[in-house]
Design an enzyme around this catalytic site. Structure first.
Site, short mmCIF file in Angstrom:
data_model
loop_
_atom_site.label_atom_id
_atom_site.label_comp_id
_atom_site.label_asym_id
_atom_site.label_seq_id
_atom_site.Cartn_x
_atom_site.Cartn_y
_atom_site.Cartn_z
CG ASP A 131 -1.79 -1.01 1.27
OD1 ASP A 131 -2.14 -1.73 0.21
OD2 ASP A 131 -2.49 -1.05 2.43
NE ARG A 181 -4.49 -1.33 -4.57
CZ ARG A 181 -3.96 -1.80 -3.16
NH1 ARG A 181 -3.76 -0.87 -2.24
NH2 ARG A 181 -3.98 -2.76 -2.87
P1 FDA Z 1 -14.44 9.46 -4.52
O1 FDA Z 1 -13.99 9.73 -2.87
O2 FDA Z 1 -14.57 10.65 -5.20
O3 FDA Z 1 -15.87 8.91 -4.23
C1 FDA Z 1 -16.71 8.29 -5.36
C2 FDA Z 1 -17.85 7.52 -5.23
O4 FDA Z 1 -17.56 6.55 -4.49
C3 FDA Z 1 -18.85 8.47 -3.90
O5 FDA Z 1 -19.46 9.39 -4.55
C4 FDA Z 1 -19.37 7.45 -3.40
O6 FDA Z 1 -20.49 6.81 -4.10
C5 FDA Z 1 -18.38 6.09 -3.06
N1 FDA Z 1 -17.62 6.13 -1.96
C6 FDA Z 1 -16.14 6.53 -2.03
N2 FDA Z 1 -15.61 6.36 -0.64
C7 FDA Z 1 -16.82 5.99 0.06
C8 FDA Z 1 -16.87 5.67 1.60
N3 FDA Z 1 -15.83 5.90 2.21
N4 FDA Z 1 -17.92 5.31 2.00
C9 FDA Z 1 -19.23 5.34 1.12
N5 FDA Z 1 -19.01 5.57 -0.32
C10 FDA Z 1 -17.95 5.85 -0.85
N6 FDA Z 1 -5.34 5.11 -0.66
C11 FDA Z 1 -4.20 5.51 -0.29
O7 FDA Z 1 -3.60 6.41 0.01
N7 FDA Z 1 -3.39 4.30 -0.41
C12 FDA Z 1 -3.48 2.91 -0.83
O8 FDA Z 1 -2.70 2.00 -0.49
C13 FDA Z 1 -4.96 2.77 -1.08
N8 FDA Z 1 -5.30 1.50 -1.07
C14 FDA Z 1 -6.70 1.45 -1.69
C15 FDA Z 1 -7.09 0.26 -2.18
C16 FDA Z 1 -8.27 -0.01 -2.69
C17 FDA Z 1 -8.73 -1.37 -3.37
C18 FDA Z 1 -9.17 1.01 -3.01
C19 FDA Z 1 -10.50 1.09 -3.47
C20 FDA Z 1 -8.74 2.41 -2.56
C21 FDA Z 1 -7.54 2.61 -1.88
N9 FDA Z 1 -7.04 3.77 -1.11
C22 FDA Z 1 -5.90 4.18 -0.77
C23 FDA Z 1 -8.07 4.77 -0.80
C24 FDA Z 1 -8.39 5.90 -2.09
O9 FDA Z 1 -7.15 6.58 -2.12
C25 FDA Z 1 -9.46 6.46 -1.81
O10 FDA Z 1 -9.39 7.67 -0.54
C26 FDA Z 1 -10.87 5.93 -1.82
O11 FDA Z 1 -10.79 4.97 -2.69
C27 FDA Z 1 -11.96 7.10 -1.99
O12 FDA Z 1 -11.95 7.54 -3.28
P2 FDA Z 1 -12.72 7.18 -4.69
O13 FDA Z 1 -11.66 6.87 -5.60
O14 FDA Z 1 -13.46 5.95 -4.44
O15 FDA Z 1 -13.50 8.48 -5.08
#
Ligand code: FDA
Length: 310
Positions: A131, A181
């Site tokens: 990560d 990733r």
């Molecule tokens: P965004 O936050 O814009 O959300 C898009 C939509 O997704 C929202 O409108 C909502 O519908 C839904 N959603 C998102 N988060 C939600 C929540 N908490 N609860 C409910 N609904 C939610 N970060 C990092 O710094 N280091 C890492 O190693 C990782 N590893 C990682 C692995 C995997 C498999 C994922 C999916 C994510 C990570 N992350 C991470 C976290 C990443 O950086 C980020 O904070 C989250 O994925 C939220 O961002 P989105 O891309 O989903 O978009």
């Protein structure tokens, strides 16, 4: 924005987690995002997801350990987990944090513990994902990845679209033919290092998708995982993959356990590889607070549960 900053600040105060742990309403909400406290809880969730045709990554929650014993225990837990994953033929891949394996204490110790996990992963035929943590660790994490990857081709890493430096890091990873990733980034960072505006983060994510799917990256065997629940960015990745004829087995979409599960089935039905990251463990607090910070509606739901008469 202010709420996000506050929640991310609070995510570093472990004592709050100890208090929350005593509240049943808090425990219920935590269970939405965290499989449970034990490896057995995680293995149950993994088996369910695998039966639904999903790929899985699994995280034993913990970070910033302060003793060599704690780092060794974290590595032992991952090795034991891989034993069970192999025995039960679950094919899940560990996704771990270097500070959980002692990076704050001593780099050599961290490399030793990581190597134990990666070698066990290689014997089980699985990747091991490193990560990405806060920006204080970006150089150390990517340098360590670049050093170990030639000997351990089953190592994968992460980059964060919110960091201004990431396009340069991605070029380095393309040269390495990395398994990588791409996520938006979950930590509190200064505007000098990370885009404060969500629109810029999304734009950066889209541009990095393009770079990681580009023909020259594919020629180097780069394998990207696009980790987001953002439907418009998932659509963007799919469109690019179609335009550039990237086969569906040359990239994947990754999501966190408990978030946008409705999307899993539709993406799978369209023939895409979807990987769900399943976290477990006692040390859930920092992870949980980062999920609250991502979506204020989660906090409102949590507060409503707390005051609801029972
Ligand atoms: P965004 O936050 O814009 O959300 C898009 C939509 O997704 C929202 O409108 C909502 O519908 C839904 N959603 C998102 N988060 C939600 C929540 N908490 N609860 C409910 N609904 C939610 N970060 C990092 O710094 N280091 C890492 O190693 C990782 N590893 C990682 C692995 C995997 C498999 C994922 C999916 C994510 C990570 N992350 C991470 C976290 C990443 O950086 C980020 O904070 C989250 O994925 C939220 O961002 P989105 O891309 O989903 O978009």
């Amino acid at each position: 924005m202010i709420l996000r900053t506050l929640l991310l600040k609070l995510s570093t105060y472990q004592r709050i987690g100890e208090v929350m742990d005593r509240l049943p309403a808090a425990r219920r909400l935590v269970r939405r995002f965290v499989a449970g406290r034990s490896a057995e809880d995680a293995l149950g969730v993994i088996a369910r997801l695998r039966a639904a045709g999903l790929e899985v990554a699994v995280t034993y929650l913990g970070e910033n350990v302060t003793t060599a014993g704690a780092a060794a225990r974290a590595a032992d837990t991952y090795v034991a987990l891989l034993d069970e994953i192999e025995r039960r033929r679950l094919g899940a891949v560990p996704s771990l944090k270097l500070t959980h394996l002692g990076l704050d204490l001593d780099r050599a110790l961290c490399v030793r513990e990581l190597t134990r996990v990666v070698e066990r992963g290689a014997r089980a035929g699985t990747l091991v994902w490193i990560d990405m943590e806060a920006s204080a660790y970006t150089d150390r994490t990517l340098d360590l990845y670049a050093e170990l990857r030639p000997r351990h081709p089953n190592l994968a890493c992460v980059v964060q679209a919110y960091l201004r430096r990431t396009p340069r890091d991605v070029e380095r990873l393309i040269d390495l033919g990395a398994t990588v990733r791409l996520c938006k980034g979950a930590y509190q960072e200064p505007p000098s290092l990370a885009y404060p505006d969500k629109r810029d983060v999304d734009r950066s994510f889209g541009a990095l998708v393009d770079r990681l799917l580009a023909p020259d990256a594919r020629a180097r065997r780069v394998y990207p995982g696009f980790a987001t629940h953002d439907e418009s960015l998932i659509r963007h990745a799919r469109r690019r993959a179609r335009e550039w004829a990237v086969p569906p087995d040359r990239f994947e979409i990754q999501m966190l356990h408990g978030i946008r599960e409705d999307l899993h089935r539709t993406l799978r039905a369209d023939g895409l590889t979807v990987r769900v990251l399943v976290p477990f463990g006692e040390d859930w607090y920092g992870y949980f607070m980062r999920r609250l910070a991502e979506r204020p509606a989660n906090l409102a739901f949590f507060l409503r549960q707390l005051v609801r008469p029972r």
